[in-house]
Design a protein around this motif. Structure first.
Motif, PDB file in Angstrom:
ATOM      1  N   MET A 256      50.512  16.289  51.577  1.00 23.23           N
ATOM      2  CA  MET A 256      50.157  15.127  52.378  1.00 23.23           C
ATOM      3  C   MET A 256      50.472  15.356  53.849  1.00 23.23           C
ATOM      4  SD  MET A 256      51.316  11.163  51.784  1.00 23.23           S
ATOM      5  CE  MET A 256      53.017  11.513  52.202  1.00 23.23           C
ATOM      6  N   ARG A 257      51.610  15.981  54.128  1.00 21.69           N
ATOM      7  CA  ARG A 257      51.962  16.277  55.525  1.00 21.69           C
ATOM      8  C   ARG A 257      51.045  17.318  56.128  1.00 21.69           C
ATOM      9  NH1 ARG A 257      58.609  16.636  54.959  1.00 21.69           N
ATOM     10  NH2 ARG A 257      58.970  14.374  54.772  1.00 21.69           N
ATOM     11  N   ALA A 258      50.513  18.214  55.276  1.00 25.03           N
ATOM     12  CA  ALA A 258      49.597  19.242  55.783  1.00 25.03           C
ATOM     13  C   ALA A 258      48.183  18.714  55.974  1.00 25.03           C
ATOM     14  CB  ALA A 258      49.575  20.429  54.821  1.00 25.03           C
TER      15      ALA A 258
ATOM     16  N   LEU B 217      54.198  15.910  48.586  1.00 26.09           N
ATOM     17  CA  LEU B 217      54.591  15.483  49.920  1.00 26.09           C
ATOM     18  C   LEU B 217      54.226  16.529  50.964  1.00 26.09           C
ATOM     19  CD1 LEU B 217      56.042  13.392  51.685  1.00 26.09           C
ATOM     20  CD2 LEU B 217      58.196  14.562  51.166  1.00 26.09           C
ATOM     21  N   GLN B 218      54.423  17.790  50.647  1.00 20.48           N
ATOM     22  CA  GLN B 218      54.037  18.862  51.567  1.00 20.48           C
ATOM     23  C   GLN B 218      52.533  18.873  51.799  1.00 20.48           C
ATOM     24  OE1 GLN B 218      55.604  22.518  50.010  1.00 20.48           O
ATOM     25  NE2 GLN B 218      57.738  21.819  50.072  1.00 20.48           N
TER      26      GLN B 218
END
Length: 518
Positions: A101-103, A98-99
Motif C-alpha cells: 500500500m505504501r508503494a 502495508l508495504q
C-alpha cells in the motif's frame, strides 16, 4: 660461688618458638584464630534451611504437571501452538500488504492480499477459545473434587481461585474430557479446509511491485507451505494424546533445571524453569568480568611493579574505596546516568554502522554488567596485587640477572608465578558479581526471557532477569508454603551451590599457589 639456675635460659627458646609458631593452646586467639568451624556451622545451617523450605517444591511441581495433563491443558496447548504460528504468519502477511500500500500498489493487488487474510486469518482462534474454556472448567472440577494425582499438595491459593470462579458445567469429568477431545475432529476439518483454500490462492499470487517484496512473499509462501504440511502430524498428535499417561517423577526436576519459562500467577498454567534466570545471571557476569578482569589485573601489576610509592598511596586506597559505595547508589547511577548515556550513544549518527544500534532499552545486560564490573574491580585488584607481592623476590632478581627487562620480568616470570592467585582472584570476583542483587534488580531490565542470540552481540543490550533479582522481587509477594514460594527457595539453592562451587575452586587454587611458592 653458687648461682641460681637460669630458668629464663631454659624456657627462653621454648617461649621464642611459641611466639614464632603461634600462641599456646590456652590463648583465645588459638581457639578462634581460624573461622573454619564458624564457616562450617553457617554453611550447614544455610543448607538445611534451603533444603527444608525448597525441596518439597518437587512434589508440588510434579502434582502441578500431572494436573496440567489430566485436566487437558496440555492438549489445548498443542492447538495453541499452531494458532500462534498461524497468527505470526498472518502478521507477516499484514506487513507485506502495508508495504504494498505504501508503494502505491493498485486496488486489485490489495484485494488479493485481503483474500489471503480472509482465508488464512484467525481460523483456529475460535476453536482454541472453546477448548480453553472447556479445559479450565475441567481443571476447576478436578481441583474442587481433588480427583487428580497429587491434589493434596496443590497450593491453597489455586484452590481459592478455582472455588471463586464460575461453577463447572454439569456432567462428570469423563463427559467434560470427551467434549474437550472433540476438538481433534474440528481441528482436522479446519486444517483440511485451510490447506485447500490457501493452496488455491498460492497458485495465483498477487502482483508485487519490487524484487525485494517478491522475495519477502516467496519466503512467506515457503513458511506457509511448511506450516500446512505439518498440520496432519499435529492432528495425529492430538488423537494420540492420553490424559491418563503417567508423568514421570524426574519431570519435576528437569522442568525446573532445563525449563525455558518462568510464568507465575497465570490463569492457565504456572511454569518454573530456571534457564532464563540462569542465562541472565551468566550474561551479566560475563560482561562484568570482561571489564573488571583487565582493569583489576592490570591495575594490580602497575601498583605492584611499576608505580612509585606516591602513586601507590593514591591508587590503592581509591580503588579499595569503591567497595564502600552502596550498591543501591550504583543502581540509581545506572538508571539515571549510565543507561541513558549508553542509549544516547547508540542513537548517535556515528554509531549507525553497528548492526543492533540504536537500542530501545536503557536497562539491559550491558548497563548492569558495567556497574557490577565496578564492584568487582576492588576484589580482583586486591587479591591479584597480594598474589604478585608474595612472589619470592629471588624470581625477579634472577630475571634481571639474566638480562630481562621490566616488561619481560612481569610477563614471563611474575605473572606466571602468581597465576594461581590471579585466577582465584578472578573466581572470587565472579562469585561477587553473580551474587549481587540490588544493581541487577535496578539496572538489568527484569524481563524474564532468554535474549535473542540471533542478533549476535545485540543480545548483551537486551533486558534480562537474574536469579538474585527474581528472589528479591517476588519473595515478598508469594504465599508462604505455595509452589511459587518453594520455587524461589530452589532458585536460592541453585545460586548457593554455584557460588559455593566458585569459592571452593578459588580456595583450591589459592592452596596450590601457596604450595608452589612455599
Amino acid at each position: 660461688m653458687w648461682k641460681p639456675p637460669r630458668k629464663s635460659c631454659r624456657f627462653g627458646p621454648k617461649k621464642a618458638r611459641l611466639d614464632t609458631d603461634g600462641e599456646p593452646p590456652n590463648q583465645p586467639s588459638e581457639l578462634f584464630g581460624s573461622n573454619a568451624l564458624v564457616a562450617i556451622i553457617v554453611l550447614t545451617l544455610i543448607t538445611i534451611f534451603l533444603f527444608r523450605e525448597g525441596f518439597s517444591f518437587f512434589s508440588q511441581n510434579l502434582a502441578n504437571l500431572r494436573l496440567y495433563r489430566q485436566a487437558g491443558l496440555e492438549y489445548v496447548d498443542i492447538i495453541r501452538t499452531e494458532a500462534e504460528k498461524q497468527t505470526a504468519l498472518s502478521r507477516q502477511l499484514g506487513d507485506l500488504r502495508l508495504q504494498q500500500m505504501r508503494a502505491g500498489a493498485d486496488q486489485a493487488a490489495l484485494e488479493k492480499f485481503d483474500e489471503f487474510a480472509n482465508k488464512f486469518g484467525e481460523q483456529l482462534n475460535g476453536l482454541l477459545s472453546d477448548a480453553t474454556d472447556q479445559a479450565q472448567a475441567l481443571r476447576e472440577t478436578m481441583l474442587q473434587l481433588g480427583s487428580h494425582a497429587g491434589a493434596s499438595v496443590i497450593e491453597t491459593e489455586s484452590q481459592d481461585e478455582a472455588s471463586a470462579a464460575a461453577a463447572p458445567p454439569a456432567g462428570n469429568e469423563a463427559e467434560q474430557m470427551a467434549a474437550l477431545r472433540s476438538a481433534t475432529d474440528k481441528f482436522a476439518q479446519i486444517a483440511d479446509s485451510m490447506k485447500a483454500q490457501i493452496n488455491e490462492l498460492l497458485a495465483a499470487p498477487p502482483a508485487l511491485t519490487s524484487a525485494k517484496e517478491r522475495k519477502a512473499f516467496a519466503k512467506w509462501k515457503a513458511e506457509v507451505e511448511a506450516y500446512l504440511k505439518q498440520l496432519p502430524a499435529v492432528v495425529e498428535k492430538l488423537r494420540a494424546w492420553d490424559p491418563n499417561k503417567p508423568v514421570p517423577a524426574y519431570r519435576a526436576i528437569t522442568s525446573f533445571l532445563f525449563g525455558t519459562q518462568w510464568i507465575t500467577a497465570s490463569f492457565w498454567q504456572d511454569w518454573y524453569g530456571i534457564i532464563p534466570l540462569f542465562v541472565g545471571s551468566l550474561l551479566v557476569s560475563v560482561v562484568a568480568l570482561l571489564l573488571a578482569v583487565p582493569l583489576g589485573i592490570c591495575g594490580a601489576i602497575y601498583v605492584s611493579e611499576v608505580a612509585s610509592p606516591i602513586e601507590k598511596s593514591l591508587i590503592k586506597p581509591y580503588i579499595e574505596f569503591i567497595s564502600a559505595i552502596p550498591s543501591v547508589v550504583l543502581g540509581f547511577f545506572g538508571i539515571a546516568v549510565l543507561g541513558e548515556t549508553i542509549r544516547a550513544i547508540s542513537r548517535a549518527s556515528f554509531m549507525q554502522w553497528v548492526p543492533f544500534f540504536p537500542i530501545s532499552e536503557r536497562l539491559n545486560v550491558f548497563t548492569a554488567g558495567c556497574l557490577l564490573a565496578l564492584m568487582a574491580v576492588p576484589t580482583i585488584f586486591t587479591l591479584a596485587e597480594d598474589a604478585l607481592r608474595n612472589v619470592p623476590r629471588g624470581f625477579k632478581e634472577a630475571s634481571y640477572a639474566l638480562g630481562g627487562n621490566r616488561l619481560q620480568t612481569i610477563v614471563r616470570v611474575l605473572v606466571p608465578a602468581a597465576l594461581s592467585g590471579i585466577v582465584s582472584a578472578v573466581l572470587l570476583g565472579l562469585g561477587r558479581v553473580i551474587g549481587e542483587t540490588m544493581v541487577v534488580l535496578l539496572c538489568a531490565g527484569n524481563r524474564i526471557a532468554i535474549p535473542d542470540f540471533t542478533q549476535g552481540l545485540g543480545a548483551f543490550f537486551q533486558p534480562v532477569h537474574t536469579m538474585t533479582g527474581i528472589i528479591a522481587q517476588e519473595m515478598g509477594e508469594v504465599v508462604r508454603g505455595s509452589i511459587h514460594y518453594r520455587a524461589l527457595f530452589m532458585v536460592g539453592l541453585v545460586l548457593f551451590a554455584i557460588t559455593l562451587a566458585i569459592n571452593y575452586a578459588a580456595q583450591k587454587l589459592v592452596m596450590r599457589y601457596r604450595m608452589s611458592i612455599g
